[in-house]
Design a protein around this motif. Structure first.
Motif, PDB file in Angstrom:
ATOM      1  N   ASN A 118       0.910  -1.162  -0.077  1.00 60.42           N
ATOM      2  CA  ASN A 118      -0.077  -0.150  -0.005  1.00 60.42           C
ATOM      3  C   ASN A 118       0.998   1.135  -0.026  1.00 60.42           C
ATOM      4  OD1 ASN A 118      -2.796  -1.267   0.378  1.00 60.42           O
ATOM      5  ND2 ASN A 118      -1.570  -2.247   2.166  1.00 60.42           N
ATOM      6  N   ILE A 119       0.832   2.147  -1.000  1.00 59.81           N
ATOM      7  CA  ILE A 119       1.509   3.376  -1.045  1.00 59.81           C
ATOM      8  C   ILE A 119       0.516   4.425  -0.430  1.00 59.81           C
ATOM      9  CG2 ILE A 119       2.366   4.858  -2.626  1.00 59.81           C
ATOM     10  CD1 ILE A 119       3.392   2.588  -4.358  1.00 59.81           C
ATOM     11  N   VAL A 120       1.300   4.993   0.746  1.00 55.15           N
ATOM     12  CA  VAL A 120       0.551   6.130   1.168  1.00 55.15           C
ATOM     13  C   VAL A 120       1.506   7.460   1.019  1.00 55.15           C
ATOM     14  CG1 VAL A 120      -0.101   7.339   3.312  1.00 55.15           C
ATOM     15  CG2 VAL A 120      -0.757   4.880   2.968  1.00 55.15           C
ATOM     16  N   LYS A 121       0.808   8.609   0.675  1.00 50.79           N
ATOM     17  CA  LYS A 121       1.732   9.852   0.375  1.00 50.79           C
ATOM     18  C   LYS A 121       2.005  10.413   1.664  1.00 50.79           C
ATOM     19  CE  LYS A 121       1.281  10.178  -4.043  1.00 50.79           C
ATOM     20  NZ  LYS A 121       2.278  10.333  -5.202  1.00 50.79           N
ATOM     21  N   ALA A 122       3.219  10.715   1.760  1.00 52.63           N
ATOM     22  CA  ALA A 122       3.641  11.484   3.054  1.00 52.63           C
ATOM     23  C   ALA A 122       4.423  12.602   2.802  1.00 52.63           C
ATOM     24  CB  ALA A 122       4.251  10.381   3.969  1.00 52.63           C
ATOM     25  N   THR A 123       4.455  13.640   3.903  1.00 53.78           N
ATOM     26  CA  THR A 123       5.664  14.609   3.641  1.00 53.78           C
ATOM     27  C   THR A 123       6.030  14.903   5.276  1.00 53.78           C
ATOM     28  OG1 THR A 123       6.084  16.797   2.984  1.00 53.78           O
ATOM     29  CG2 THR A 123       3.938  16.356   4.000  1.00 53.78           C
ATOM     30  N   GLY A 124       6.944  15.768   5.179  1.00 54.01           N
ATOM     31  CA  GLY A 124       7.448  16.125   6.419  1.00 54.01           C
ATOM     32  C   GLY A 124       8.765  15.168   6.558  1.00 54.01           C
ATOM     33  N   GLY A 125       9.828  15.716   7.391  1.00 54.38           N
ATOM     34  CA  GLY A 125      10.991  14.876   7.801  1.00 54.38           C
ATOM     35  C   GLY A 125      10.694  13.585   8.223  1.00 54.38           C
ATOM     36  N   GLY A 126       9.769  13.298   8.802  1.00 53.25           N
ATOM     37  CA  GLY A 126       9.455  11.951   9.476  1.00 53.25           C
ATOM     38  C   GLY A 126       9.000  11.022   8.394  1.00 53.25           C
ATOM     39  N   ALA A 127       8.561  11.517   7.295  1.00 57.98           N
ATOM     40  CA  ALA A 127       8.434  10.586   5.942  1.00 57.98           C
ATOM     41  C   ALA A 127       9.627   9.791   5.686  1.00 57.98           C
ATOM     42  CB  ALA A 127       7.762  11.417   4.852  1.00 57.98           C
ATOM     43  N   PHE A 128      10.644  10.338   5.939  1.00 59.06           N
ATOM     44  CA  PHE A 128      11.979   9.762   5.698  1.00 59.06           C
ATOM     45  C   PHE A 128      12.594   8.940   6.960  1.00 59.06           C
ATOM     46  CE2 PHE A 128      11.672  13.285   2.765  1.00 59.06           C
ATOM     47  CZ  PHE A 128      12.383  12.751   1.624  1.00 59.06           C
ATOM     48  N   LYS A 129      12.188   9.760   7.980  1.00 61.19           N
ATOM     49  CA  LYS A 129      12.674   8.958   9.446  1.00 61.19           C
ATOM     50  C   LYS A 129      12.033   7.766   9.574  1.00 61.19           C
ATOM     51  CE  LYS A 129      14.005  10.551  13.939  1.00 61.19           C
ATOM     52  NZ  LYS A 129      13.775  11.666  14.803  1.00 61.19           N
ATOM     53  N   PHE A 130      10.735   7.713   9.423  1.00 63.82           N
ATOM     54  CA  PHE A 130       9.997   6.637   9.885  1.00 63.82           C
ATOM     55  C   PHE A 130       9.487   5.657   8.589  1.00 63.82           C
ATOM     56  CE2 PHE A 130       9.289  10.161  13.134  1.00 63.82           C
ATOM     57  CZ  PHE A 130       9.804   9.377  14.111  1.00 63.82           C
ATOM     58  N   ALA A 131      10.198   5.993   7.663  1.00 61.14           N
ATOM     59  CA  ALA A 131       9.742   4.981   6.473  1.00 61.14           C
ATOM     60  C   ALA A 131       9.659   3.795   6.684  1.00 61.14           C
ATOM     61  CB  ALA A 131      10.550   5.145   5.297  1.00 61.14           C
ATOM     62  N   ASP A 132      10.775   3.189   7.455  1.00 63.67           N
ATOM     63  CA  ASP A 132      10.833   1.879   7.726  1.00 63.67           C
ATOM     64  C   ASP A 132       9.863   1.217   8.547  1.00 63.67           C
ATOM     65  OD1 ASP A 132      12.953   1.810   6.105  1.00 63.67           O
ATOM     66  OD2 ASP A 132      14.664   1.808   7.777  1.00 63.67           O
ATOM     67  N   LEU A 133       9.648   2.102   9.748  1.00 64.71           N
ATOM     68  CA  LEU A 133       8.431   1.585  10.885  1.00 64.71           C
ATOM     69  C   LEU A 133       7.444   1.330  10.237  1.00 64.71           C
ATOM     70  CD1 LEU A 133       8.567   1.662  13.997  1.00 64.71           C
ATOM     71  CD2 LEU A 133       7.622   3.890  13.781  1.00 64.71           C
ATOM     72  N   PHE A 134       6.947   2.459   9.271  1.00 64.71           N
ATOM     73  CA  PHE A 134       5.507   2.291   8.639  1.00 64.71           C
ATOM     74  C   PHE A 134       5.656   0.816   7.823  1.00 64.71           C
ATOM     75  CE2 PHE A 134       4.795   6.538   9.835  1.00 64.71           C
ATOM     76  CZ  PHE A 134       3.534   6.631  10.143  1.00 64.71           C
ATOM     77  N   LYS A 135       6.629   0.569   7.298  1.00 64.48           N
ATOM     78  CA  LYS A 135       6.748  -0.660   6.284  1.00 64.48           C
ATOM     79  C   LYS A 135       6.631  -1.827   7.156  1.00 64.48           C
ATOM     80  CE  LYS A 135       8.058  -2.879   2.677  1.00 64.48           C
ATOM     81  NZ  LYS A 135       6.807  -3.261   1.898  1.00 64.48           N
ATOM     82  N   GLU A 136       7.126  -1.864   8.330  1.00 60.77           N
ATOM     83  CA  GLU A 136       7.236  -2.938   9.230  1.00 60.77           C
ATOM     84  C   GLU A 136       5.996  -3.194   9.889  1.00 60.77           C
ATOM     85  OE1 GLU A 136       9.241  -3.714  13.503  1.00 60.77           O
ATOM     86  OE2 GLU A 136      10.458  -2.491  12.178  1.00 60.77           O
ATOM     87  N   LYS A 137       5.474  -1.856  10.469  1.00 59.58           N
ATOM     88  CA  LYS A 137       4.212  -2.453  11.258  1.00 59.58           C
ATOM     89  C   LYS A 137       3.042  -2.505  10.298  1.00 59.58           C
ATOM     90  CE  LYS A 137       6.151  -1.059  15.394  1.00 59.58           C
ATOM     91  NZ  LYS A 137       6.019  -1.856  16.653  1.00 59.58           N
ATOM     92  N   LEU A 138       2.999  -1.549   9.308  1.00 60.04           N
ATOM     93  CA  LEU A 138       1.912  -1.466   8.489  1.00 60.04           C
ATOM     94  C   LEU A 138       1.838  -1.954   7.139  1.00 60.04           C
ATOM     95  CD1 LEU A 138       0.607   2.158   9.643  1.00 60.04           C
ATOM     96  CD2 LEU A 138      -0.514  -0.086  10.535  1.00 60.04           C
ATOM     97  N   GLY A 139       2.892  -2.195   6.726  1.00 60.03           N
ATOM     98  CA  GLY A 139       3.132  -2.658   5.414  1.00 60.03           C
ATOM     99  C   GLY A 139       2.895  -1.725   4.498  1.00 60.03           C
ATOM    100  N   ILE A 140       3.131  -0.406   4.943  1.00 56.24           N
ATOM    101  CA  ILE A 140       2.777   0.837   3.999  1.00 56.24           C
ATOM    102  C   ILE A 140       4.181   1.166   3.566  1.00 56.24           C
ATOM    103  CG2 ILE A 140       2.178   3.212   4.069  1.00 56.24           C
ATOM    104  CD1 ILE A 140       0.185   2.534   6.123  1.00 56.24           C
ATOM    105  N   VAL A 141       4.181   1.589   2.307  1.00 54.06           N
ATOM    106  CA  VAL A 141       5.211   2.251   1.766  1.00 54.06           C
ATOM    107  C   VAL A 141       5.068   3.543   1.777  1.00 54.06           C
ATOM    108  CG1 VAL A 141       6.677   2.532  -0.408  1.00 54.06           C
ATOM    109  CG2 VAL A 141       5.962   0.099   0.338  1.00 54.06           C
ATOM    110  N   LEU A 142       5.865   4.600   2.084  1.00 53.01           N
ATOM    111  CA  LEU A 142       5.692   5.945   2.105  1.00 53.01           C
ATOM    112  C   LEU A 142       6.020   6.550   1.027  1.00 53.01           C
ATOM    113  CD1 LEU A 142       6.251   6.958   6.001  1.00 53.01           C
ATOM    114  CD2 LEU A 142       3.902   6.402   4.876  1.00 53.01           C
ATOM    115  N   ASP A 143       5.341   7.312   0.181  1.00 52.46           N
ATOM    116  CA  ASP A 143       5.664   7.929  -1.065  1.00 52.46           C
ATOM    117  C   ASP A 143       6.023   9.403  -0.531  1.00 52.46           C
ATOM    118  OD1 ASP A 143       6.230   8.775  -3.357  1.00 52.46           O
ATOM    119  OD2 ASP A 143       4.199   8.772  -4.134  1.00 52.46           O
ATOM    120  N   LYS A 144       7.301   9.818  -0.673  1.00 50.77           N
ATOM    121  CA  LYS A 144       7.500  10.757   0.079  1.00 50.77           C
ATOM    122  C   LYS A 144       7.399  12.116  -0.823  1.00 50.77           C
ATOM    123  CE  LYS A 144      10.582   7.997   2.179  1.00 50.77           C
ATOM    124  NZ  LYS A 144      11.044   6.548   1.649  1.00 50.77           N
ATOM    125  N   VAL A 145       6.612  13.062  -0.453  1.00 50.85           N
ATOM    126  CA  VAL A 145       6.374  14.169  -1.311  1.00 50.85           C
ATOM    127  C   VAL A 145       7.006  15.386  -0.618  1.00 50.85           C
ATOM    128  CG1 VAL A 145       4.390  15.586  -2.196  1.00 50.85           C
ATOM    129  CG2 VAL A 145       4.036  13.262  -1.535  1.00 50.85           C
TER     130      VAL A 145
END
Lengths: 394, 928
Positions: A118-145
């Motif tokens: 699942n690809i979710v659009k995300a912005t802000g510094g945390g979109a980089f910092k927490f990318a792995d966390l989201f992937k791991e916990k929710l299976g979400i890939v953050l698409d950084k904007v």
């Protein structure tokens, strides 16, 4: 949206008619240094029950939510939800997404291509910092904007699509400003988050970050926490409401024995030096009321932001300054101080404008970034409803 | 030089040691109304003897001037012990309308500027008067200078210790116009009329206190007015007042005072005022912010429990803001946000990191808090100022200056401000700072006296000097004024014992920080320095109205006296080592010159300590005393000697060498006269170069002295000279002098010969060259030092040498007579000098210096007058033609002659070796 755990929608609801419900995307995130801002869309059919759930959640979680109602062409209504979490409590955010199954409402069109992602659009510094966390916990890939482009897109959307989005604030009086879409640009967008970005916006995707300062909401909260032992930003804001800054600030009158320094236009009550009075007194921190400290701090930071913003507007000949970002929170004294600063330095020629959805510019911008969000040509498709008319839930 | 000659008459140093020297002298007289701050451990050691020495400046400060308030000299009498060197003069009838004092009383500091005057010593020397008649100087103190020479002093006190300030003013009798006299009663008849100009908030707050304690009324001056006029004065009158500060490095900026306005002045006091200055008295406060020094201190005090501003600043030096500030990297997981030009170490949110941590104040290091706070505020000020600047660019703004007490020469503060300005302007604008940053207001208040007479002073009329103790205390006052030389020595002895840790820089842990207010850590050299190392010292400004720019400089604006750039750390270290190595020998000479008594030894030790302290300070911060050139260092050494009453350390050596050289002069002249014109000219130039080997300033040459007599060394040295020299323009010079097949000989009208050492150098080198010029019909003016420096010959010594030489030579005698140098032989010469003499004259003028080098921007007015008709300048010796002026261009022909007696200089300057010679001839530069 002022206090934690209370479900308030002071920015009102906006009905939206979307052209094609199937292409509406559902979740976007703005993960900042202090707060995570979330925007998600829910279809009208389920909104009522979801909101009941929300109320329960609100009591358990430190998030805030707000909503814009939307409706599509065929009349079925949808709703844009606005929530925020503290970044330090990111697990609450993840739990929330998980509990609502929002992770499945990312860019659904991509499902065919990337089967279980699942690809979710995300912005802000945390979109980089927490990318792995989201992937791991929710299976979400953050698409950084990009953060700035999100801020600008969010602001442009709001200013064009939502009537009565912008308002001035003078002496406790809110005045909504009608913005002519054709006469919107250029303007200065001041996003007061943890830090402050000042962006000159010349068009839909035409902008430049012209200035900024590290003295922002994070400074207010961080310094305030150290000075007052408050547990939350809102508590600190609330404290400041009851404070008196004259106890700590050095006023012009303190220096000039109660007199004005009228030659340069300073009244005796003007602040000569924030916290300057603490110098000469033999008091320690504990001898000052936290309320007064919070008040001085708030004035110092608001005033400073207002001034630097005005100077930048002057520099680029910009007529309007819009202030957004979570720091403001519709807090009366904050807005008042910023307004006074802009008014003072511009000798009344410029006015500070605030946004009802101030905290969600970035998240909204990220939301706009879905290619087929159906809001691309928003101005023609939104139907405004007066904010007074509609209440929290349909 | 008059202004330099009587420095010991007045104390500019006011210091105490940990309460050992303290203020109890005033209690003693019992009449004081002062509420004295009796320190905890006040010693009883001192101040009895100060009683009689308290008022040393009075002796020379009396003068009448039509445009200044005048002193009433009636009834003046020397007071006290007549044996004393500079007795106080009692002026019982002096009225109180002279104000020499102005104050800026701020929230944290009191800045005090006061002026002490001294009169140019009357020139009684008869021969000098004749020269002046000859040169057409009718009135030495002529022209449009209503003001006398004097000194501007800059001192600071903490406002919390205002009593110290009151005591200081009282002890120096500054509220009485500075004419301090012990016998004056504080209840004297006129005190209530005294009005002192003051600015700053405290001028209102403490007005009653001043009235009550000192009986003086404070007249309040507008703060902005004072700031602006103070800044205007400094920027116009002080060379290299402004500097930039990037990455720990200071660069002094030479401003053109005709191209100064408009500029932006940012004064950072408790709050910040941003002022656009369009001219003298024309300005507008365009902006300001309430986040200033008071915020830093106030918030810092609440957060760290520091007791003083300086303590807080010092803490910041060891801080690491990453524990407190939220950096871009913290938000972006260590990555840059390069798209908008933010690196990972940029501060995204000041104090932002404290949000997410469950720590309380006590869990953070005060050092880190202080640093975060400092950066937040400095950066913010820099930014607000820069935007104001950018806005004001539309009005043709040129520069942006930062001043005010918040800066305090603190390296990180200046770096942060500079960075903010640089960053937000994309490198288009540069922040500049002022050396006298803290004194703008006080100086402005001082200038607001209607008749201070400083309006028209020009940059070349100021000489800044750094008295003993400056390395330790800068402009701060700790304790009472020192009374006399003995106290100075004691102070030096005690302070150095206690203060060794200050003399030697204390290594400290590198701060190891990365994000400095949005920029990478400056590669500051300050890591190993003590916290206030980057502070600049403020010296005493000597006003010498008789100084002028040497009129023959081709372009005074671009002229830079120093050849060696000491901003190169390697050069700096080398010359420091040279000076340090030379010190024991110098101290021996100095002590011997004063008879080698115990007192002389004690003074010698104190001198060595004081000068070493200067050197240590300058090693630590080369910019501490302003722009530093080798000439400044050498002059500092001479000043330091004079401060400890070593007036002429080489007196006996000079005398001995003069005698020895004069004894063989006749032989030399006969030898020269036997030659033809061409070989004579060559031999003369060789002789100048050879004789220049006699130089006590050069280690190599001192060693030589043990190997032979003067004439032996001279002849050996001359015989060894093999042309071509390393720099050899002799043939061009010869052609100019003697002509050639194509060109006619050129007859110079007047030559200025800048002479160097005593002994062989002047007698066997320069005098014969002067004689040759005289013989060819050229007037010769020997230009010599006003005050002794090493073994350099002085203008006072020259007439005697010339008179002695004239005994052996008719040409010299006639010329010296014509020039008025042989007054004893002529009864009426002063009445009709021109009619008496048919010969072209040989004259002597002083150059206005007391240094082995010469800064041609500041020469005596008589040299300036003598230069008027001159068409040849001869600079001789390393100090005046190599260390300084090697690259100087003149409006007339110039000949630079020197033997290089230093290997490093030889290699660096002329790519040669020690004992190589320089004969550089430059035809008039008429490009300007």
């Amino acid at each position: 949206m002022e206090t934690v755990g209370t479900h308030v929608a002071n920015s009102g609801d906006t009905e939206l008619k979307s052209s094609d419900r199937d292409h509406v995307s559902h979740l976007s995130l703005d993960i900042g240094g202090s707060l995570i801002k979330m925007v998600y869309f829910s279809s009208g059919s389920s909104s009522s029950s979801e909101d009941d759930d929300d109320d329960d959640d609100d009591e358990k979680h430190n998030y805030l939510k707000d909503g814009i109602n939307t409706s599509n062409h065929d009349g079925s209504r949808g709703k844009l939800h606005f929530l925020k979490f503290e970044t330090s409590k990111i697990s609450e955010c993840i739990n929330f997404i998980s509990s609502k199954h929002l992770q499945h409402y990312g860019d659904q069109d991509d499902k065919d291509l990337a089967s279980d992602e699942n690809i979710v659009k995300a912005t802000g510094g945390g979109a980089f910092k927490f990318a792995d966390l989201f992937k791991e916990k929710l299976g979400i890939v953050l698409d950084k904007v990009d953060e700035m482009s999100c801020l600008v897109a969010g602001a442009n959307f709001l200013l064009k699509a939502v009537n009565h989005e912008a308002f001035t604030y003078t002496d406790g009086q809110k005045d909504y400003v009608k913005i002519n879409h054709k006469d919107l640009y250029p303007y200065l967008l001041v996003n007061v988050g943890s830090g402050v970005s000042m962006i000159k916006v010349d068009g839909d995707n035409d902008y430049e970050r012209v200035s900024g300062t590290s003295v922002g909401g994070g400074t207010f909260w961080g310094l305030g926490r150290l000075l007052t032992k408050c547990q939350s930003f809102d508590e600190l804001l609330e404290l400041s409401r009851q404070g008196n800054n004259r106890v700590i600030d050095m006023l012009v009158g303190d220096i000039y024995g109660g007199m004005d320094y009228s030659k340069i236009g300073l009244t005796s009550t003007a602040i000569a030096s924030s916290f300057g009075k603490a110098i000469s007194e033999k008091k320690e921190l504990d001898d000052y009321r936290p309320e007064d400290v919070a008040r001085s701090l708030l004035r110092m930071i608001s005033n400073n932001i207002g001034q630097i913003a005005y100077l930048n507007a002057l520099r680029f000949g910009l007529k309007r300054i819009f202030f957004g970002g979570f720091f403001i929170r519709g807090h009366a004294y904050t807005m008042d101080t910023i307004s006074v600063a802009v008014n003072f330095w511009s000798k009344g020629e410029a006015k500070a404008l605030f946004l009802r959805h101030e905290g969600f510019l970035g998240a909204l911008g990220a939301f706009m970034n879905y290619e087929k969000n159906g809001f691309t040509d928003i101005t023609h498709q939104f139907m405004e409803q007066s904010c007074e008319k509609s209440n929290l839930t349909p | 030089m008059d202004s330099l000659g009587e420095r010991e008459n007045h104390q500019e140093l006011n210091i105490g040691i940990n309460g050992n020297l303290n203020i109890d002298k005033l209690v003693a007289d019992g009449k004081s109304k002062l509420n004295l701050d009796t320190g905890k451990d006040r010693g009883s050691t001192v101040l009895g003897k100060e009683e009689k020495d308290m008022a040393p400046m009075a002796g020379n400060s009396i003068h009448r001037s039509s445009s200044r308030p005048q002193l009433d000299l009636s009834g003046a009498a020397i007071q006290g012990n007549f044996e004393e060197k500079d007795p106080t003069i009692l002026l019982p009838n002096q009225s109180d309308d002279i104000s020499h004092l102005a104050l800026d009383i701020g929230g944290s500091l009191i800045k005090l500027v006061y002026f002490s005057r001294h009169e140019n010593q009357p020139v009684n020397d008869r021969s000098r008067r004749i020269i002046k008649a000859r040169l057409g100087i009718t009135n030495f103190n002529r022209r449009s200078f209503p003001i006398l020479g004097g000194r501007l002093h800059f001192v600071k006190f903490e406002t919390a210790k205002i009593n110290e300030c009151l005591d200081f003013i009282y002890s120096k009798q500054l509220h009485r116009g500075g004419m301090d006299s012990r016998s004056w009663q504080i209840e004297g008849p006129n005190t209530e009329n005294t009005v002192i100009k003051a600015t700053g908030g405290g001028a209102y707050k403490f007005a009653d206190l001043f009235k009550e304690r000192l009986g003086i009324s404070i007249e309040k001056e507008d703060e902005m007015n004072c700031l602006v006029s103070g800044a205007n004065f400094l920027l116009k009158a002080i060379r290299h007042e402004a500097f930039t500060h990037m990455e720990g490095r200071k660069e002094f900026v030479q401003l053109d005072s005709n191209d100064l306005f408009p500029y932006l002045l940012v004064n950072i006091g408790s709050g910040v005022s941003i002022i656009k200055v369009d001219g003298d008295g024309v300005f507008e406060r365009v902006s300001g912010t309430n986040v200033g020094g008071g915020t830093y201190w106030g918030l810092g005090k609440l957060l760290t429990k520091c007791k003083s501003f300086d303590e807080l600043l010092e803490l910041s030096q060891r801080g690491d803001n990453r524990t407190i500030d939220m950096l871009v990297g913290d938000i972006y997981g260590g990555m840059d946000y390069s798209k908008i030009g933010l690196s990972a170490s940029t501060i995204a949110s000041s104090f932002g990191k404290t949000i997410s941590e469950n720590k309380e104040i006590e869990d953070y290091r005060p050092e880190d808090i202080s640093l975060s706070l400092l950066r937040m505020i400095s950066y913010n000020i820099g930014q607000a100022s820069l935007i104001s600047y950018l806005n004001a660019l539309r009005f043709g703004l040129k520069r942006i200056f930062f001043g005010g007490f918040f800066i305090r020469g603190h390296a990180y503060t200046m770096d942060t401000i500079s960075f903010a300005v640089h960053f937000w302007s994309n490198g288009q604008a540069q922040a500049m700072f002022l050396r006298h940053e803290g004194f703008l207001g006080a100086l402005g208040a001082f200038l607001s006296y209607e008749k201070h007479g400083l309006d028209d002073l020009l940059v070349h009329q100021f000489v800044e000097r750094f008295p003993m103790g400056a390395p330790y205390i800068g402009g701060n006052v700790h304790g009472p004024p020192l009374g006399d030389l003995n106290e100075k020595i004691s102070w030096m002895e005690k302070f150095v014992l206690k203060g060794t840790e200050i003399t030697a820089p204390v290594p400290m842990l590198p701060p190891g920080t990365t994000g400095l207010g949005g920029f990478e850590v400056p590669s500051s050299r300050g890591d190993s320095l003590r916290p206030d190392a980057s502070k600049l010292n403020v010296g005493v400004l000597h006003l010498v109205p008789s100084l002028e720019v040497f009129p023959l400089l081709a372009d005074p604006k671009t002229y830079e006296p120093n050849t060696i750039d000491l901003s190169d750390p390697g050069e700096l270290e080398y010359w420091f080592t040279v000076l340090s190595d030379h010190m024991p020998d110098l101290v021996d000479k100095a002590v011997a010159s004063e008879g080698g008594t115990d007192d002389a030894k004690r003074r010698g030790d104190a001198f060595a300590r004081a000068f070493s302290a200067h050197l240590a300070r300058l090693m630590e911060e080369p910019a501490a005393y302003g722009k530093l050139g080798l000439a400044n260092l050498l002059e500092l050494r001479e000043e330091c000697l004079r401060e400890f009453h070593f007036h002429d350390a080489y007196r006996s050596i000079k005398q001995r060498e003069n005698e020895a050289s004069l004894a063989v002069l006749q032989d030399l002249l006969m030898e020269l006269d036997s030659m033809n014109e061409e070989s004579r000219l060559l031999t003369l130039i060789e002789g100048v170069l050879a004789a220049n080997i006699f130089d006590w300033g050069s280690r190599a040459c001192v060693d030589l002295y043990h190997k032979g007599t003067i004439i032996e060394i001279y002849r050996m040295s001359r015989d060894k000279m093999q042309r071509p020299w390393r720099v050899d323009d002799f043939d061009i010079f010869k052609e100019r002098m003697l002509g050639s097949a194509e060109k006619k000989p050129h007859k110079y009208n007047r030559a200025l010969l800048f002479v160097d050492n005593s002994g062989a150098d002047i007698v066997l080198g320069m005098l014969p060259l002067a004689r040759e010029l005289l013989r060819r019909g050229t007037e010769v003016v020997l230009v010599a030092n006003s005050l002794p420096a090493l073994n350099d010959v002085t203008a006072m010594e020259l007439p005697e040498i010339v008179a002695e030489a004239a005994k052996h030579c008719d040409i010299l005698r006639a010329a010296a007579e014509a020039g008025g140098l042989l007054v004893d032989a002529m009864i009426n010469v002063q009445d009709c000098p021109r009619e008496r003499s048919s010969s072209v004259p040989l004259m002597v003028v002083e150059n206005g210096c007391g240094s082995p080098c010469i800064d041609l921007r500041q020469v005596s007015s008589e040299l300036a007058v003598a230069a008027k008709d001159a068409d040849l300048v001869v600079l001789e010796g390393m100090g005046r033609s190599l260390h300084t002026n090697f690259n100087a261009k003149f409006k007339c022909d110039a000949l630079k002659l020197a033997m290089v007696k230093n290997q490093r200089l030889a290699a660096k300057l002329i790519n040669g070796n020690i004992y190589d010679c320089v004969c550089r001839f430059e035809a008039a530069d008429n490009s300007n």
